[in-house]
Design an enzyme around this catalytic site. Sequence first.
Site, PDB file in Angstrom:
ATOM      1  CB  CYS A 264      -0.840   0.046   1.270  1.00  0.00           C
ATOM      2  SG  CYS A 264      -1.937  -1.348   1.410  1.00  0.00           S
TER       3      CYS A 264
ATOM      4  CD1 TRP B  66       2.247   7.326  -7.962  1.00  0.00           C
ATOM      5  CD2 TRP B  66       4.303   6.952  -7.186  1.00  0.00           C
ATOM      6  NE1 TRP B  66       2.751   6.231  -8.634  1.00  0.00           N
ATOM      7  CE2 TRP B  66       4.015   5.985  -8.175  1.00  0.00           C
ATOM      8  CE3 TRP B  66       5.547   6.910  -6.553  1.00  0.00           C
ATOM      9  CZ2 TRP B  66       4.912   4.983  -8.540  1.00  0.00           C
ATOM     10  CZ3 TRP B  66       6.445   5.905  -6.920  1.00  0.00           C
ATOM     11  CH2 TRP B  66       6.132   4.961  -7.901  1.00  0.00           C
TER      12      TRP B  66
ATOM     13  CG  ASP C  29      14.130   7.219  -8.205  1.00  0.00           C
ATOM     14  OD1 ASP C  29      14.851   6.653  -9.042  1.00  0.00           O
ATOM     15  OD2 ASP C  29      14.269   7.089  -6.978  1.00  0.00           O
TER      16      ASP C  29
ATOM     17  CD  GLU D 257       1.533   5.948 -11.509  1.00  0.00           C
ATOM     18  OE1 GLU D 257       2.057   4.833 -11.570  1.00  0.00           O
ATOM     19  OE2 GLU D 257       1.097   6.434 -10.473  1.00  0.00           O
TER      20      GLU D 257
ATOM     21  CB  CYS E 263       9.313   0.746 -11.918  1.00  0.00           C
ATOM     22  SG  CYS E 263       9.449   1.987 -10.708  1.00  0.00           S
TER      23      CYS E 263
ATOM     24  CD  GLU F 218       9.051  -3.712 -14.101  1.00  0.00           C
ATOM     25  OE1 GLU F 218       8.725  -2.980 -13.166  1.00  0.00           O
ATOM     26  OE2 GLU F 218       8.279  -4.469 -14.696  1.00  0.00           O
TER      27      GLU F 218
ATOM     28  CG  HIS G 128       8.330  -6.376  -8.703  1.00  0.00           C
ATOM     29  ND1 HIS G 128       9.064  -6.063  -9.825  1.00  0.00           N
ATOM     30  CD2 HIS G 128       7.892  -5.206  -8.193  1.00  0.00           C
ATOM     31  CE1 HIS G 128       9.031  -4.745  -9.990  1.00  0.00           C
ATOM     32  NE2 HIS G 128       8.344  -4.208  -9.017  1.00  0.00           N
TER      33      HIS G 128
ATOM     34  CB  CYS H  88      12.359  -1.777  -8.968  1.00  0.00           C
ATOM     35  SG  CYS H  88      11.432  -0.339  -8.375  1.00  0.00           S
TER      36      CYS H  88
HETATM   37  N1  GLN Z   1      14.984   4.913  -5.470  1.00  0.00           N
HETATM   38  C1  GLN Z   1      13.762   4.209  -5.210  1.00  0.00           C
HETATM   39  C2  GLN Z   1      14.068   2.898  -4.526  1.00  0.00           C
HETATM   40  O1  GLN Z   1      15.088   2.343  -4.798  1.00  0.00           O
HETATM   41  C3  GLN Z   1      13.033   3.935  -6.486  1.00  0.00           C
HETATM   42  C4  GLN Z   1      11.794   3.174  -6.246  1.00  0.00           C
HETATM   43  C5  GLN Z   1      10.892   3.046  -7.431  1.00  0.00           C
HETATM   44  O2  GLN Z   1      11.273   3.266  -8.536  1.00  0.00           O
HETATM   45  N2  GLN Z   1       9.675   2.643  -7.223  1.00  0.00           N
HETATM   46  O3  GLN Z   1      13.282   2.391  -3.745  1.00  0.00           O
HETATM   47 ZN    ZN Z   2      11.402   1.267  -9.822  1.00  0.00          ZN
END
Ligand code: GLN
Ligand code: ZN
Length: 758
Positions: A518, A563, A601, A607, A645, A667, A696, A728
């Site tokens: 979450c 976000w 990042d 999105e 990602c 990714e 993941h 990631c």
């Molecule tokens: N720098 C962030 C991490 O390593 C990048 C996370 C992401 O891209 N969701 O957690």
């Molecule tokens: Zn990522």
Amino acid sequence: MPKNSVLGFPRIGEQRELKFALERYWSKKSDFSAVENVAAELQQRHWNYQLEAGIDLVSCNDFSYYDIMLDTTILLGAIPERFREISDATERYFAMARGDKTHTAMQMTKWFNTNYHYIVPELNTKTTFKLNSAKLLAELEEAKAADIKTPKINLIGPLTYLALSKSDDNSDTFEHFDALLACYAELLETLEKAGVVYVQIDEPYFAKDVEQKHLSLLKIAYDKLATVAPSLKLIVTTYFNHSVEATNVLVHTPVYALGLDFIYGEKNLESLDAIAISGKQLFAGVVDGRNVWRNDIEQTVALLERVAVHVEKEKITIATSCSLLHTPYTLKYEEKLDSEIKSWLAFALEKLDEINLITKTFTQSALSAKEQEAYAENIKANISRKHSKTIHDIAVQTRVSDVLQVERDTPYAERIEIQRKALGYDDLATTTIGSFPQTPELRKARRDFKKGEISQEVYEAEMKGYIDECVAFQESVGLDVLVHGEPERNDMVEYFGEMLKGFAFTQNGWVQSYGSRCVKPPLIFGDVSRPNAMTVSWSAYAQSKTQKHMKGMLTGPVTILNWSFVRDDKPRSEVAKQIAVAISDEVNDLQNADIKIIQVDEAAFKEGYPLRKAQINDYEKWALESFKISVSSAEADTQIHTHMCYSDFNDIIHTIEAMDADVITIETARSGNRLLKIFKEAGYAQEVGPGIYDIHSPRVPSVEEMVAQIKALQEVLPQKQLWINPDCGLKTRKWDEVKPSLQNMVEAVNIVRKEATV
Ligand code: GLN
Ligand code: ZN
């Protein structure tokens, strides 16, 4: 006629009960029956909330242990071949979702332009469908037992299912149309037999620009589905944008109702006459299912009155714009939130009451005293927000409108030469994406510090201890460019939001991102500025512990925006630009502190894309500009990395290129080097770090596997252009997975480098 309806309710639990139950089960601290018990309790609770708020059509089959698309795959019996050997259904379900020691997980990707991720169905020419309605029917029985008179079954529509599937043998997923339709027909017959009346079929795919041939299939599908089980009332629903093309088709099918989003799809208003002529019921999405601001009920009722000029009032059902899955649960646990800000908000539970009040105001000739009071309070809150002094900051507005520099001073081709010389890294340089495992000790230290239970010194000592370990570990395996591990960050957006002005935070505003994960998005309620440096002391400390380069780690403006729950009283572009200016100050402070590689990042850049082509240009223009402003302060010898990602860059590769980052890490692990080919075809010139393993999943990739992966990458792009990294951040993994994985990764690079020199 149902007066109102909810398109779906969040399921993780207002105290994230499902998350904790799942994670206990995954770490073998409980058996699955404990998860089932929690699930049953949550469903019951969520139904009760809807019933108590006077919702006519309560959502059923919107619950899932992991993801509703995955559940749909199970429902349709479309389990990919490699999972069939797993005989235990629960084990198989979670292997599909998360992978296990011997099975690679199914791909996961973002649900339209939200931060929710679904499990992508995998189809090929051998795929067959076989209805497996056990879970759905069990949920229906529970709903009946819970005294829900008109349970509305929610389904993902067949066309959206096919459109969101991927084929692993290059076949067109729509080749399965006939077979899938037969399966859906059987499903609807089953539901009819079970006494169901209302079925909401989600076809959000049609909120995009769709091909004519798919619109033709829509006609065939709903001509059939609306007749196989004639007593069912089908509500074909779209959201996140308008779907006027689909509406034009659906009004000529025998479906009962159309569900349209009037918050993010204003153009749907153009469909009203066609709907009126067809005599269909209209489910009008007028309560925002994706934002947290309190509904302006006066305005909403005015909108409904405009709708009612075309469509008979009795034929209008008041609904949420989409599932409430994308909003937090409730304000009732928010004890710390500023009371003024709190009065401007409505989460899922409060939105249920808004629907109720809107329904009453719209359909009744008079309101009761209590309702009148609620109505007056709503008006007052909206006025207070419009005029609040905590929102508007003239100094910020002036500085941001004065920004002139968007580009960096030196072009990429020159910069990269300077950087290569100054930074001195080899081809196939190894790095990670930023975070290292978040341990229970770290979380506790952050919590205790926030609560004031430990001092600043104790807190800092703990964080520095962790940074020391991260640095030592990275040096011991021989990574080239190091990171500090992000121990001080609970979340990559929240961390920055907490230090920026104009942001507010909830204690419990969690929203499901994927599976048990979450996020708690910040609320951007006012003008944004940076009172102090946000990351410099941590990065500088980490740099002091190593001779290698320490990568600074920031979150980009577009991601912070995408976000967060963003104020709706200003264009998003303007809010993004305010954040960008704040980040550019941080970039400058970092380079002045001798941090020469800085990653910004942009995990959520993609999105934010609008679903409709007509709106893309505008988004790309300001999103790109915001990113560039955020790194425009970087000198030529400061190397800017960015990270994204996802694995679907086809449409946006030129925009990614125009971001002009020196290095991008992406990714790719779940999609092979298909993605990288897009970079090659586009003639992408900057350096790229295509993630070579999937973080993941708890699986530790072997050296051989990664050697093969690196070689596959080298076939696409020259090694001079390649960085090697996981796909990631590693925060969700455990050290005993991370250590061997990174060790294997570096070893794989060493093998490849050695082979290249002999
Ligand atoms: N720098 C962030 C991490 O390593 C990048 C996370 C992401 O891209 N969701 O957690
Ligand atoms: Zn990522």
